[in-house]
Design an enzyme around this catalytic site. Structure first.
Site, PDB file in Angstrom:
ATOM      1  N   ASN A  12       0.798  -1.226   0.000  1.00 26.44           N
ATOM      2  CA  ASN A  12       0.000   0.000   0.000  1.00 26.44           C
ATOM      3  C   ASN A  12       0.830   1.276   0.000  1.00 26.44           C
ATOM      4  O   ASN A  12       0.342   2.340   0.370  1.00 26.44           O
ATOM      5  CB  ASN A  12      -0.968  -0.017   1.192  1.00 26.44           C
ATOM      6  CG  ASN A  12      -1.776  -1.290   1.245  1.00 26.44           C
ATOM      7  OD1 ASN A  12      -1.569  -2.132   2.114  1.00 26.44           O
ATOM      8  ND2 ASN A  12      -2.647  -1.487   0.277  1.00 26.44           N
TER       9      ASN A  12
ATOM     10  N   ILE B 184       1.165   7.074   0.545  1.00 30.75           N
ATOM     11  CA  ILE B 184       0.538   5.961   1.255  1.00 30.75           C
ATOM     12  C   ILE B 184      -0.926   5.848   0.877  1.00 30.75           C
ATOM     13  O   ILE B 184      -1.654   6.844   0.864  1.00 30.75           O
ATOM     14  CB  ILE B 184       0.662   6.160   2.781  1.00 30.75           C
ATOM     15  CG1 ILE B 184       2.143   6.249   3.183  1.00 30.75           C
ATOM     16  CG2 ILE B 184      -0.012   5.026   3.540  1.00 30.75           C
ATOM     17  CD1 ILE B 184       2.370   6.834   4.552  1.00 30.75           C
ATOM     18  N   CYS B 185      -1.357   4.622   0.539  1.00 31.70           N
ATOM     19  CA  CYS B 185      -2.762   4.392   0.230  1.00 31.70           C
ATOM     20  C   CYS B 185      -3.428   3.844   1.486  1.00 31.70           C
ATOM     21  O   CYS B 185      -3.301   2.664   1.810  1.00 31.70           O
ATOM     22  CB  CYS B 185      -2.878   3.397  -0.930  1.00 31.70           C
ATOM     23  SG  CYS B 185      -4.579   3.116  -1.408  1.00 31.70           S
ATOM     24  N   LEU B 186      -4.058   4.734   2.235  1.00 33.72           N
ATOM     25  CA  LEU B 186      -4.690   4.340   3.495  1.00 33.72           C
ATOM     26  C   LEU B 186      -6.004   5.100   3.613  1.00 33.72           C
ATOM     27  O   LEU B 186      -6.015   6.326   3.522  1.00 33.72           O
ATOM     28  CB  LEU B 186      -3.734   4.675   4.666  1.00 33.72           C
ATOM     29  CG  LEU B 186      -4.195   4.351   6.082  1.00 33.72           C
ATOM     30  CD1 LEU B 186      -4.470   2.865   6.254  1.00 33.72           C
ATOM     31  CD2 LEU B 186      -3.151   4.784   7.104  1.00 33.72           C
TER      32      LEU B 186
ATOM     33  N   SER C 108      -6.069  -3.555  -2.384  1.00 36.98           N
ATOM     34  CA  SER C 108      -6.063  -2.225  -2.990  1.00 36.98           C
ATOM     35  C   SER C 108      -4.607  -1.786  -3.103  1.00 36.98           C
ATOM     36  O   SER C 108      -4.116  -0.971  -2.333  1.00 36.98           O
ATOM     37  CB  SER C 108      -6.949  -1.265  -2.200  1.00 36.98           C
ATOM     38  OG  SER C 108      -6.257  -0.375  -1.423  1.00 36.98           O
TER      39      SER C 108
END
Lengths: 151, 108
Positions: free
Chosen positions: A80, A87-89, A120
């Protein structure tokens, strides 16, 4: 000039110092409270263990109504985390709440290291290896841990 | 030797039918306000004080009379009205429990 965002960040900093969460630390840069440097220590019993991962956090005057931009400065290999360190959060995007503070952001990122979400992916190679070849994934992560001591 | 004596004494105590008598009893009561939280989770200032925004502005142009009121949602979470009105513009949910936000009451 002291704006509501800056005052809130002073409170965040105070809370971070008085009640420091384990395995994370952060502080505003010397001359700008809107830009912070932070370190997340790799959680125990994960391939990230012993790593010291550096991040920058950039706030806008709309904080805490808008989330800050958080980016890894240290090279990361994680499903992620994008190649540029982004950052994909969810809580840093559509699930943001103005009740979060720096302490909550850093501990959430720390738990993302332990529990990646390969469905994701921001790094498709890391996501694929995490799902299909855990040994190779751990090898690549360990290389990041080694790298984190240098940069 | 000493150990054996101790054990015998303990056995004697257990045999007597009255092990202890209650001589004094201190009851302790606790109370708290009937609100879910008393610090505004958005600006982190006590809800009974003015929010960060109002604190900054009243210093700037001395509108001392501008009251910073508290708002309670149906979920019983409380925030400064100023803080909450900015947040609901982008997301009409309680920032603490994610329930649809609707105002239960306002005031001090």
């Amino acid at each position: 000039m002291s704006t509501p965002a800056r005052r809130r960040l002073m409170r965040d900093f105070k809370r971070l110092q008085e009640d420091p969460p384990t395995g994370v630390s952060g502080a505003p840069t010397d001359n700008n409270i809107m830009i912070w440097n932070a370190v997340i220590f790799g959680p125990h019993d994960t391939p990230f263990e012993d790593g010291t991962f550096k991040l920058t956090i950039e706030f806008t005057e709309e904080y805490p109504n808008k989330p800050p931009t958080v980016r890894f400065v240290s090279h990361m290999f994680h499903p992620n985390v994008y190649a540029d360190g982004g950052i994909c959060l969810d809580i840093l995007q559509n699930r943001w709440s103005p009740t979060y503070d720096v302490s909550a952001i850093l501990t959430s990122i720390q738990s993302l290291l332990s529990d990646p979400n390969p469905n994701s992916p921001a790094n498709s190679m890391a996501a694929q290896l995490y799902k299909e070849n855990r040994r190779e994934y751990e090898k690549r992560v360990k290389a990041c841990v080694e790298q984190s001591f240098i940069d | 030797m000493a150990d054996e004596n101790d054990n015998e004494r303990m056995d004697d105590n257990q045999k007597s039918d009255k092990m202890f008598t209650l001589k004094k009893w201190n009851a302790v009561a606790m109370w708290s306000w009937d609100v879910e939280c008393d610090t505004c989770a958005i600006c982190r200032v006590q809800v009974m004080d003015a929010c960060l925004r109002c604190q900054a502005e009243s210093k700037k142009d001395s509108y001392g009379k501008q009251d910073c009121v508290v708002v309670w949602g149906e979920c019983n979470h409380s925030f400064h009205y100023c803080c909450m009105s900015l947040w609901v513009k982008q997301n009409n949910r309680c920032p603490l429990c994610q329930q649809e936000w609707s105002i239960q009451r306002m005031g001090k």
